[in-house]
Write a protein that holds these residues in place. Structure first.
Motif, PDB file in Angstrom:
ATOM      1  N   ASP A  78      10.383-104.390  50.746  1.00  0.00           N
ATOM      2  CA  ASP A  78      10.012-105.555  51.349  1.00  0.00           C
ATOM      3  C   ASP A  78      11.189-105.985  52.671  1.00  0.00           C
ATOM      4  O   ASP A  78      11.293-107.333  52.858  1.00  0.00           O
ATOM      5  CB  ASP A  78      10.006-106.757  50.214  1.00  0.00           C
ATOM      6  N   GLY A  79      12.058-105.211  52.711  1.00  0.00           N
ATOM      7  CA  GLY A  79      13.062-105.640  53.782  1.00  0.00           C
ATOM      8  C   GLY A  79      14.047-106.479  53.543  1.00  0.00           C
ATOM      9  O   GLY A  79      14.909-106.686  54.031  1.00  0.00           O
ATOM     10  N   ILE A  80      14.279-106.867  52.256  1.00  0.00           N
ATOM     11  CA  ILE A  80      15.177-107.647  51.630  1.00  0.00           C
ATOM     12  C   ILE A  80      16.116-106.778  50.486  1.00  0.00           C
ATOM     13  O   ILE A  80      15.447-106.126  49.728  1.00  0.00           O
ATOM     14  CB  ILE A  80      14.591-108.786  50.829  1.00  0.00           C
ATOM     15  N   GLU A  81      17.246-107.032  50.626  1.00  0.00           N
ATOM     16  CA  GLU A  81      18.181-106.319  49.507  1.00  0.00           C
ATOM     17  C   GLU A  81      18.207-106.692  48.263  1.00  0.00           C
ATOM     18  O   GLU A  81      17.947-107.717  47.833  1.00  0.00           O
ATOM     19  CB  GLU A  81      19.645-106.319  50.044  1.00  0.00           C
TER      20      GLU A  81
ATOM     21  N   ALA B 250      10.550 -85.861  46.979  1.00  0.00           N
ATOM     22  CA  ALA B 250      10.304 -86.583  48.309  1.00  0.00           C
ATOM     23  C   ALA B 250       8.899 -87.067  48.909  1.00  0.00           C
ATOM     24  O   ALA B 250       8.838 -87.729  49.489  1.00  0.00           O
ATOM     25  CB  ALA B 250      10.687 -85.238  49.302  1.00  0.00           C
ATOM     26  N   ASN B 251       8.022 -86.741  47.865  1.00  0.00           N
ATOM     27  CA  ASN B 251       6.601 -87.326  48.170  1.00  0.00           C
ATOM     28  C   ASN B 251       6.334 -88.492  47.516  1.00  0.00           C
ATOM     29  O   ASN B 251       5.181 -88.710  47.459  1.00  0.00           O
ATOM     30  CB  ASN B 251       5.683 -85.918  47.840  1.00  0.00           C
ATOM     31  N   ASP B 252       7.369 -88.971  46.977  1.00  0.00           N
ATOM     32  CA  ASP B 252       7.126 -90.124  45.986  1.00  0.00           C
ATOM     33  C   ASP B 252       7.793 -91.316  46.821  1.00  0.00           C
ATOM     34  O   ASP B 252       9.081 -91.257  47.006  1.00  0.00           O
ATOM     35  CB  ASP B 252       7.855 -90.238  44.801  1.00  0.00           C
ATOM     36  N   LYS B 253       7.188 -92.412  47.240  1.00  0.00           N
ATOM     37  CA  LYS B 253       7.537 -93.542  48.134  1.00  0.00           C
ATOM     38  C   LYS B 253       8.708 -94.384  47.253  1.00  0.00           C
ATOM     39  O   LYS B 253       9.466 -94.860  48.031  1.00  0.00           O
ATOM     40  CB  LYS B 253       6.598 -94.469  48.572  1.00  0.00           C
ATOM     41  N   ASN B 254       8.585 -94.296  45.978  1.00  0.00           N
ATOM     42  CA  ASN B 254       9.672 -94.929  45.211  1.00  0.00           C
ATOM     43  C   ASN B 254      11.133 -94.474  45.326  1.00  0.00           C
ATOM     44  O   ASN B 254      12.022 -95.071  44.918  1.00  0.00           O
ATOM     45  CB  ASN B 254       9.188 -94.913  43.743  1.00  0.00           C
TER      46      ASN B 254
ATOM     47  N   LEU C 253      11.562 -96.425  62.646  1.00  0.00           N
ATOM     48  CA  LEU C 253      12.981 -96.806  62.301  1.00  0.00           C
ATOM     49  C   LEU C 253      13.113 -97.999  61.920  1.00  0.00           C
ATOM     50  O   LEU C 253      14.199 -98.643  61.488  1.00  0.00           O
ATOM     51  CB  LEU C 253      13.609 -96.864  63.921  1.00  0.00           C
ATOM     52  N   VAL C 254      12.074 -98.899  61.877  1.00  0.00           N
ATOM     53  CA  VAL C 254      12.153-100.276  61.553  1.00  0.00           C
ATOM     54  C   VAL C 254      10.960-100.751  60.592  1.00  0.00           C
ATOM     55  O   VAL C 254      10.889-101.913  60.062  1.00  0.00           O
ATOM     56  CB  VAL C 254      12.150-101.309  62.794  1.00  0.00           C
ATOM     57  N   GLN C 255      10.196 -99.708  60.127  1.00  0.00           N
ATOM     58  CA  GLN C 255       9.408 -99.890  58.916  1.00  0.00           C
ATOM     59  C   GLN C 255       9.198 -98.745  57.592  1.00  0.00           C
ATOM     60  O   GLN C 255       9.594 -97.705  58.326  1.00  0.00           O
ATOM     61  CB  GLN C 255       7.711-100.235  59.345  1.00  0.00           C
ATOM     62  N   TYR C 256       8.600 -99.058  56.649  1.00  0.00           N
ATOM     63  CA  TYR C 256       8.672 -97.785  55.795  1.00  0.00           C
ATOM     64  C   TYR C 256       7.309 -97.121  56.206  1.00  0.00           C
ATOM     65  O   TYR C 256       6.231 -97.545  55.842  1.00  0.00           O
ATOM     66  CB  TYR C 256       8.803 -98.315  54.385  1.00  0.00           C
ATOM     67  N   THR C 257       7.436 -95.856  56.638  1.00  0.00           N
ATOM     68  CA  THR C 257       6.066 -95.268  57.025  1.00  0.00           C
ATOM     69  C   THR C 257       6.666 -93.818  57.274  1.00  0.00           C
ATOM     70  O   THR C 257       7.908 -93.343  57.082  1.00  0.00           O
ATOM     71  CB  THR C 257       5.691 -95.566  58.527  1.00  0.00           C
ATOM     72  N   GLY C 258       5.751 -92.908  57.755  1.00  0.00           N
ATOM     73  CA  GLY C 258       6.049 -91.409  57.873  1.00  0.00           C
ATOM     74  C   GLY C 258       7.067 -91.153  58.972  1.00  0.00           C
ATOM     75  O   GLY C 258       6.790 -92.078  59.750  1.00  0.00           O
TER      76      GLY C 258
ATOM     77  N   GLY D   6       0.331-100.821  53.402  1.00  0.00           N
ATOM     78  CA  GLY D   6       0.613-102.020  52.517  1.00  0.00           C
ATOM     79  C   GLY D   6       2.247-101.786  52.232  1.00  0.00           C
ATOM     80  O   GLY D   6       2.906-102.705  51.751  1.00  0.00           O
ATOM     81  N   ASP D   7       2.573-100.521  52.291  1.00  0.00           N
ATOM     82  CA  ASP D   7       4.094-100.383  51.973  1.00  0.00           C
ATOM     83  C   ASP D   7       5.016-100.519  53.276  1.00  0.00           C
ATOM     84  O   ASP D   7       6.143-100.442  52.929  1.00  0.00           O
ATOM     85  CB  ASP D   7       4.042 -98.695  51.374  1.00  0.00           C
ATOM     86  N   ALA D   8       4.525-100.583  54.434  1.00  0.00           N
ATOM     87  CA  ALA D   8       5.378-100.658  55.558  1.00  0.00           C
ATOM     88  C   ALA D   8       6.429-101.742  55.490  1.00  0.00           C
ATOM     89  O   ALA D   8       7.571-101.405  55.988  1.00  0.00           O
ATOM     90  CB  ALA D   8       4.499-100.641  56.914  1.00  0.00           C
ATOM     91  N   GLY D   9       6.025-103.078  54.974  1.00  0.00           N
ATOM     92  CA  GLY D   9       6.992-103.987  54.856  1.00  0.00           C
ATOM     93  C   GLY D   9       7.277-104.629  56.236  1.00  0.00           C
ATOM     94  O   GLY D   9       6.491-103.912  57.279  1.00  0.00           O
ATOM     95  N   PRO D  10       7.973-105.515  56.379  1.00  0.00           N
ATOM     96  CA  PRO D  10       8.174-106.261  57.600  1.00  0.00           C
ATOM     97  C   PRO D  10       9.070-105.324  58.784  1.00  0.00           C
ATOM     98  O   PRO D  10       9.704-104.201  58.166  1.00  0.00           O
ATOM     99  CB  PRO D  10       9.036-107.732  57.193  1.00  0.00           C
ATOM    100  N   ILE D  11       9.041-105.627  59.929  1.00  0.00           N
ATOM    101  CA  ILE D  11       9.838-104.933  60.748  1.00  0.00           C
ATOM    102  C   ILE D  11      11.272-105.267  60.382  1.00  0.00           C
ATOM    103  O   ILE D  11      11.693-106.510  60.233  1.00  0.00           O
ATOM    104  CB  ILE D  11       9.390-105.395  62.299  1.00  0.00           C
TER     105      ILE D  11
END
Lengths: 509, 382
Positions: A95-98, A271-275, A379-384, A393-398
């Motif tokens: 979510d971009g928040i620590e 590595a194939n698990d987003k968590n 570089l600024v979002q959660y993606t491949g 829906g997992d990308a989160g904010p920039i």
């Protein structure tokens, strides 16, 4: 009447502005924002996060601060600033928040206030400094101890469980510190729960031809003039241009933790698990003057307490991805960027998605993709490719975070590639960042579009500085011992430091 | 040796000029040499604006406006020129427009703390205190200890009732201000005097106001501040003398109101009546423009002319523009004078909620509250 009085207020403010210099020069990657150019101690030079090559079930985070420390610059050398809060922050739910914060605070003691220097040995019947504490530490007058605290929500954990931790001083020289490496080894602390920590002065691991880069990209022709030959590009072991950081020290905080302490569910993931993907950044903060004081703060002009002994902090700088503030963010926004939180980075989206540097590349006939540069989103979002199974829906904010897939096994440093992910070394930048990663070349190529299409936009952009000048250790703390104050030298143009060049002399042109 | 008299003459000349005059002269010289260099026009415009503060002569704002127009003709998008334009909007009390312009500039260059200052000023005047505090905090965070941020933070502390905290910050600003900036330092001393006055420390208020006058003789803000102390000390004739001197230097309606009020307190009723009449005429003439003396005009209609309906009319127009604590107070007092104590209470409570501890507002609030408590023996006729 009140209005006219207020005019005075505004006018005064403006006058104060007019006395400030209108134009400033931002000379170095290590002093990128105006506010940090004025506050060296709080200036973050580099931020690293990588899976430990010694313990693949752990992650290493390194926060380097205080640039261009000249090793001979006594008598006090380079203590950490006790007034700065140093922090390492980890987002583990995209979510971009620590969600986790590791805080470091330093305390300085002067143990021999009558002695003219902070470090003395083999003089005045004072033995050489061979220990951080106890016998052999008598000449270690300016000594710093520190704490490391993990914050999860409102919970705080002293990771040292009360153990006294000492920062490793700079390497003054062989008379004062005859076995510096042994002394430094005492500053590596094995803490409970599989945590290791180190803080101290080290050789700056970063490498770049800074002079050429900031002379309006005036790279050395001997190194290809900014576009490397295949041979130079393939050489991860030598420098073809001067490394401006050669011979300079930096202050470093290194923390190694089990991955299970960092993920949201306390588990390791493949590595194939987003968590298993985390986003990290480092910050420095100072106590701030607050506009409005709480009643508990009366008597304190700054108003910087919250009444329970805990101060409010103003973030001075942050770093996630390398070179974002240096190369991407406009000068008029650098301070705001430094002081804001990653989760608010959408305000800088235009800098990310239409970088001026790409326009500069285009102006000198380096092919770049058209804006908007969605290829830079990893570089600024959660993606491949760093988070290959992250959906929209997992990308989160920039958010400028250094993202690391903790499930990717580490490449042994001996066989790691300086170009990291671009050279199929999946454990290198931009999947996290190791000290050996040549982020100058990688970031420049990313800006030129290599992540979009390596065939069309894969120009071998590079400065010709391919490796750190101090050999990077493959063991904790993964940064080299500080250069000796008595016996060190720098590698400028015309000086020794570029092995493949004639007589090892770095080229001027 | 021949050059020595010239040196002294130069030094004398430099000291004979105020900082703003020196700025105007230098900027004009630079423009003469480089008529196409837009930055010099912005510099000249700001020097004019500064001269306006030194002299209280609003004609300098007109000159500044003309120079900004020239700058924007040369470079329509010039950031510095647009900043000066925003500053001049504040000077004309066009607070909503200034806030909008400042927000646009802030978006363009978020590191510019001057622009945060404009946001703070405009929002404070509009009564948007949370936004004003936020902008001021950014100023202090971006450049810890900068004078511009400290003075604005002090004003916010004052508005929120932290007078000692405001004095601390004003003192820090004073300590950080260069020796040569005589008018700036005099202004800061005047503000410290004002804060001590609000806190009831007349001795400190007097000392600081007098120090300001020693530093910048005849300074109109300091004259007003010292007069305020003299009124509180019951030295009404001394106050009248100071306020006359101020009105001669800065012939604005609000300054005339203060003089008329002091004359009235001094028992010089005929002179007071004449002054009030002249004030009313002058204040009405500018009542519909943004830069007005409507707070004083409302006070006049409420307290002296006993025509609260006129005060309410002006107050409604003013509240449509802004809802700062001073406008809320003036309107509440007018409501009370017209017998509407319930609404007066609502309005003044909104002001008090900010935390303001201005003695006049507190006095009004107490009087309104007393009227709402039938059992109270206190009475106050608004």
């Amino acid at each position: 009447m009140r209005l006219k009085a207020k005019l005075g207020l505004s006018s005064l403010a403006m006058i104060a502005m007019l006395t400030a210099p209108a134009n400033r020069l931002y000379a170095a990657s290590h002093r990128e924002a105006p506010i940090t150019a004025l506050d060296h101690k709080a200036d973050i030079t580099d931020w690293f996060t990588f899976v430990s090559p010694e313990h693949p079930d752990r992650v290493v985070m390194i926060l380097n601060v205080d640039p261009f420390l000249e090793p001979s610059n006594g008598p006090n050398y380079f203590p950490f600033d006790p007034n700065i809060l140093y922090e390492m922050k980890v987002d583990n739910n995209r979510d971009g928040i620590e969600d986790l914060t590791f805080q470091f605070r330093f305390n300085t003691e002067i143990r021999a206030p009558g002695v003219f220097t902070g470090f003395v040995g083999s003089l005045l019947k004072i033995p050489p400094i061979t220990a951080l504490d106890g016998p052999g530490s008598e000449g270690f007058s300016l000594r710093q101890n520190y704490t490391v605290t993990m914050n999860v929500g409102s919970r705080k954990v002293d990771l040292a469980y009360g153990q006294k931790l000492y920062a490793v001083p700079s390497n003054v020289g062989p008379r004062t510190m005859p076995d510096y490496n042994a002394l430094r080894a005492q500053g590596v602390y094995e803490l409970p729960n599989g945590v290791r920590v180190f803080a101290g002065t080290v050789a700056d691991p970063f490498f770049i031809d800074l002079g050429a880069a900031f002379d309006s990209l005036n790279f050395r022709m001997a190194a290809g003039g900014g576009v490397l030959t295949p041979a130079v590009d393939a050489d991860d072991a030598h420098n073809y241009a001067p490394n401006t950081l050669a011979g300079f020290n930096v202050n470093s905080i290194v923390l190694e933790l089990p991955i299970t302490m960092l993920t949201s569910d306390g588990k390791t993931h493949p590595a194939n698990d987003k968590n298993g993907v985390i986003g990290t950044y480092g910050t420095t903060s100072r106590l701030k003057v607050t506009v409005l004081r709480t009643p508990q703060d009366s008597g304190n002009a700054n108003g910087n307490g919250n009444g329970n002994g805990q101060g409010e902090w103003a973030q001075v700088q942050r770093m996630g991805n390398p070179l974002i503030n240096e190369l991407i963010i406009g000068t008029g926004s650098k301070d705001r960027f430094s002081m804001d939180d990653p989760v608010n980075d959408s305000q800088f989206a235009n800098f990310f998605l239409n970088p001026l540097l790409a326009q500069i590349f285009a102006s000198i006939n380096i092919p770049v993709p058209p804006a908007p540069r969605l290829d830079l989103l990893p570089l600024v979002q959660y993606t491949g490719p760093i988070c290959p199974f992250c959906n929209e829906g997992d990308a989160g904010p920039i958010a400028d975070l250094l993202r690391l897939n903790t499930g990717v096994p580490p490449t042994p440093f001996q066989s790691a590639k300086r170009l990291g992910l671009l050279a199929s070394d999946a454990s290198g930048f931009p999947n996290g960042r190791r000290p050996l990663d040549d982020v100058v070349d990688i970031a420049a190529r990313a800006v030129a579009g290599i992540l979009k299409n390596s065939a069309t936009y894969g120009t071998r952009i590079g400065d010709g500085v391919n490796t750190s000048s101090a050999p990077l250790p493959a063991t904790f703390p993964y940064v080299a011992p500080a250069y000796s104050g008595r016996d060190s030298a720098h590698a400028g143009p015309g000086q020794l430091g570029c092995t493949p060049q004639p007589q090892g002399i770095c080229p001027v042109n | 040796m021949k050059t020595l008299p010239l040196f002294f003459a130069t030094v004398f000349l430099a000291h004979a000029q105020t900082p703003a005059e020196i700025g105007i002269q230098k900027a004009q010289e630079l423009i003469a040499k480089h008529p196409d260099h837009v930055a010099y026009y912005s510099g000249l415009a700001m020097a004019y604006a500064r001269r306006a503060r030194e002299t209280s002569d609003v004609q300098f704002y007109t000159k500044a406006d003309e120079v900004v127009d020239q700058a924007l003709r040369i470079s329509p998008d010039d950031f510095e020129a647009l900043k000066v334009r925003t500053w001049l909007l504040l000077g004309r009390h066009e607070f909503a427009k200034a806030a909008k312009a400042a927000a646009e500039l802030n978006k363009r260059v978020p590191d510019d703390i001057t622009v945060y200052g404009y946001l703070a000023d405009a929002n404070a005047e509009l009564g948007n205190y949370a936004d004003a505090v936020k902008a001021t905090q950014w100023m202090l965070d971006l450049r810890t200890g900068n004078v511009a941020g400290l003075t604005r933070a002090a004003y916010q502390r004052e508005l929120h009732g932290d007078l000692s905290g405001a004095i601390d910050l004003m003192q820090m600003a004073y300590d950080a201000t260069a020796f040569q900036e005589s008018e700036d330092r005099a202004w800061l001393l005047t503000q410290i005097a004002h804060l001590h006055f609000l806190g009831g420390d007349l001795k400190q208020a007097e000392n600081h106001a007098q120090a300001a006058l020693e530093l910048f003789p005849g300074y109109h803000y300091a004259l007003g501040s010292l007069a305020q102390v003299r009124v509180a000390q019951g030295r009404f004739d001394d106050a009248v003398a100071l306020l006359k001197q101020r009105y001669d230097a800065a012939p604005h309606a609000e300054n005339l109101f203060a003089l008329a009020e002091a004359l009235d307190r001094a028992g010089r009723k005929t002179e007071a009546k004449t002054a009030f009449a002249e004030f009313e005429k002058k204040a009405l003439a500018e009542s519909t423009i943004a830069d007005n003396a409507n707070h004083e005009l409302m006070a006049y209609y409420t307290d002296f002319a006993h025509q609260p309906e006129k005060s309410l009319e002006i107050g409604q127009a003013e509240l449509a523009r802004r809802h700062d604590v001073y406008t809320l107070d003036a309107y509440a007092w007018a409501l009370a004078a017209s017998g509407d104590y319930g609404r007066a209470d609502t309005e003044i409570r909104e002001a008090l909620a900010v935390g303001v501890k201005d003695p006049k507002i507190l006095q009004h609030a107490a009087a309104i509250e007393a009227k709402l408590k039938p059992e109270s023996e206190e009475s106050a006729r608004p």
